[in-house]
Write a protein that holds these residues in place. Structure first.
Motif, short mmCIF file in Angstrom:
data_model
loop_
_atom_site.label_atom_id
_atom_site.label_comp_id
_atom_site.label_asym_id
_atom_site.label_seq_id
_atom_site.Cartn_x
_atom_site.Cartn_y
_atom_site.Cartn_z
N ARG A 301 0.86 -1.18 0.00
CA ARG A 301 0.00 0.00 0.00
C ARG A 301 0.89 1.23 0.00
O ARG A 301 2.07 1.16 0.35
CB ARG A 301 -0.91 0.02 1.23
CG ARG A 301 -0.16 0.17 2.54
CD ARG A 301 -1.10 0.22 3.73
NE ARG A 301 -0.35 0.39 4.98
CZ ARG A 301 -0.64 1.32 5.89
NH1 ARG A 301 -1.63 2.17 5.67
NH2 ARG A 301 0.05 1.39 7.00
N ARG A 303 1.54 4.83 1.58
CA ARG A 303 1.23 5.66 2.75
C ARG A 303 1.77 7.07 2.51
O ARG A 303 2.95 7.24 2.21
CB ARG A 303 1.85 5.05 4.00
CG ARG A 303 1.51 5.78 5.29
CD ARG A 303 2.21 5.10 6.45
NE ARG A 303 1.84 5.70 7.72
CZ ARG A 303 2.45 5.42 8.87
NH1 ARG A 303 3.43 4.53 8.90
NH2 ARG A 303 2.07 6.01 9.98
N THR A 310 6.15 10.14 1.08
CA THR A 310 5.43 8.95 0.62
C THR A 310 6.26 7.71 0.92
O THR A 310 7.49 7.73 0.76
CB THR A 310 5.13 9.03 -0.88
OG1 THR A 310 4.42 10.23 -1.16
CG2 THR A 310 4.32 7.84 -1.35
N GLU A 313 4.59 0.46 1.72
CA GLU A 313 4.59 -0.44 2.86
C GLU A 313 3.79 -1.70 2.57
O GLU A 313 3.10 -1.81 1.54
CB GLU A 313 3.98 0.27 4.08
CG GLU A 313 4.75 1.50 4.52
CD GLU A 313 4.11 2.17 5.72
OE1 GLU A 313 2.91 1.86 6.00
OE2 GLU A 313 4.76 2.99 6.36
#
Length: 315
Positions: A301, A303, A310, A313
Motif C-alpha cells: 500500500r 502511505r 510517501t 509499505e
C-alpha cells in the motif's frame, strides 16, 4: 589590517556582481557607482584586490561576459556565480564550499530540476540529453570538446568534428572519451556508470593513466579508487530518454529508489517489502500513477503524510 579580515560570502558575491557589471556595461555611471561601493567599506577593497589577483582564472571561467551585454538576467546571474565560485576557492574554502553551497550546480551551463528532462544540440552538432536533477558544464575549445557532468545523468550522441577534436565527458571519478559513439553517463555519490549504446568509449579513472575500452552493449562502473569490470548493459538502458523505466526482476526497494530520482520530497520503501520482485515498464511522467500500479500487482500500500512524504509499505 583590512587585508587580514575574513571576507563573508555577501561581500564576495557583491564583488562578483560588480565584476560582471563592469565588463558588461563599462559606462561612466557604472564605474562611479562601483567607486562608491569600494569606498564604503574596507572589506570591499579587500574583495576587489582578490579579484585583481585572480584575473587569469576569471578570464578562463567567464568567456561569455566579454560581450557588451548578456542576453538575459539569468545569464548574467550565472556569470556572477562563476566568479563567486573562483573567489570562494581562492579564499581557502576549496571544493567543499562549492559542493556544500550548491554554487557549482547553480552556475552550470545547463541543468534540470527533479523530474525534468532537457535536450539540446551542441555547437558541433552533437546531441545532449539531460535526465532528472542533472547539471553539466560545456567546455569546447580549439583542441577539445568536453562536458563536465557535475551531477545526474546524460545521454550523448557525438557528431563528427571538422577539427578532429576529441569528445570527453568528465566526472569527479574520471573521464570518458568517445570513439564516435552514443552512450549514457550517470554520476551518483562516489560512482560513475557508463553505458555504451553504439561504437565504443575509453574510460580513465581520475589521476590514472590506463584506459579501459567499453564497447556497444557494455557498461562500466568506476570510482576514483577502483575500476569495475566491463559487463553487459540491461535492455533499454536509455529508456529514461523516452521517460520510461524498464525493469526486469528488480527488487522493489531498487525500483522505489530509482523512482525517487524523479519525484520531489521523500519516497521510501519499507524493508519488509523491499525484497519483492518487480518487472515491467513504467512511465516516469507521473510517479504517483506508477506507485498506484504497484499496489495492483504487489501486496503493498502507499502511505502518504503529505505531498512530499510517501512510503511503500506492506498491505
Amino acid at each position: 589590517m583590512a587585508g587580514t579580515e575574513p571576507l563573508d560570502r555577501n561581500t564576495l558575491e557583491a564583488a562578483a556582481h560588480w565584476y560582471v557589471e563592469l565588463r558588461c556595461e563599462p559606462d561612466a555611471a557604472t564605474r562611479a557607482a562601483h567607486q562608491r561601493w569600494l569606498l564604503s567599506d574596507p572589506r570591499h577593497v579587500q574583495a576587489w584586490e582578490r579579484l585583481a589577483r585572480l584575473q587569469g582564472k576569471l578570464a578562463q571561467v567567464t568567456p561569455g561576459i566579454a560581450r557588451p551585454t548578456l542576453s538575459s538576467a539569468r545569464a548574467k546571474r550565472r556569470e556572477v556565480l562563476k566568479v563567486l565560485s573562483v573567489l570562494l576557492v581562492a579564499g581557502g574554502a576549496g571544493g567543499a564550499v562549492l559542493r556544500d553551497s550548491g554554487v557549482a550546480r547553480l552556475m552550470a551551463d545547463v541543468r534540470t530540476g527533479v523530474g525534468e528532462q532537457r535536450s539540446l544540440r551542441l555547437d558541433d552538432g552533437s546531441q545532449l540529453q539531460l535526465n532528472t536533477d542533472t547539471a553539466v558544464d560545456i567546455r569546447y575549445g580549439a583542441e577539445w570538446r568536453a562536458l563536465e557532468l557535475l551531477k545526474g545523468e546524460i545521454l550523448v550522441q557525438t557528431a563528427a568534428d571538422e577539427l578532429s577534436r576529441p569528445f570527453i565527458v568528465h566526472t569527479r571519478q574520471g573521464s570518458i572519451r568517445a570513439l564516435g559513439t552514443r552512450f549514457t553517463v550517470r554520476s551518483d555519490n562516489d560512482l560513475t556508470r557508463v553505458c555504451v549504446l553504439e561504437h565504443a568509449v575509453e574510460v580513465r579513472r581520475a589521476r590514472a593513466m590506463a584506459a579501459v575500452r567499453v564497447d556497444a552493449g557494455q557498461q562500466l562502473v568506476f570510482s576514483v579508487g577502483e575500476m569495475g569490470n566491463v559487463r553487459p548493459i540491461a535492455a533499454m538502458a536509455d529508456a529514461w530518454a523516452r521517460q520510461m523505466l524498464i525493469v526486469d526482476d528488480w527488487r522493489l526497494a531498487d525500483v522505489v529508489g530509482e523512482l525517487q530520482r524523479y519525484r520531489p520530497g521523500y519516497l521510501g520503501c519499507d524493508a519488509a517489502v523491499g525484497g519483492l520482485r518487480v518487472s515491467g515498464a513504467f512511465h516516469l511522467g507521473d510517479i504517483d500513477i506508477v506507485l498506484e500500479n504497484l499496489t495492483a500487482t504487489l501486496p503493498v500500500r502507499i502511505r502518504r503524510f503529505s505531498r512530499y512524504w510517501t512510503r511503500v509499505e506492506a498491505a
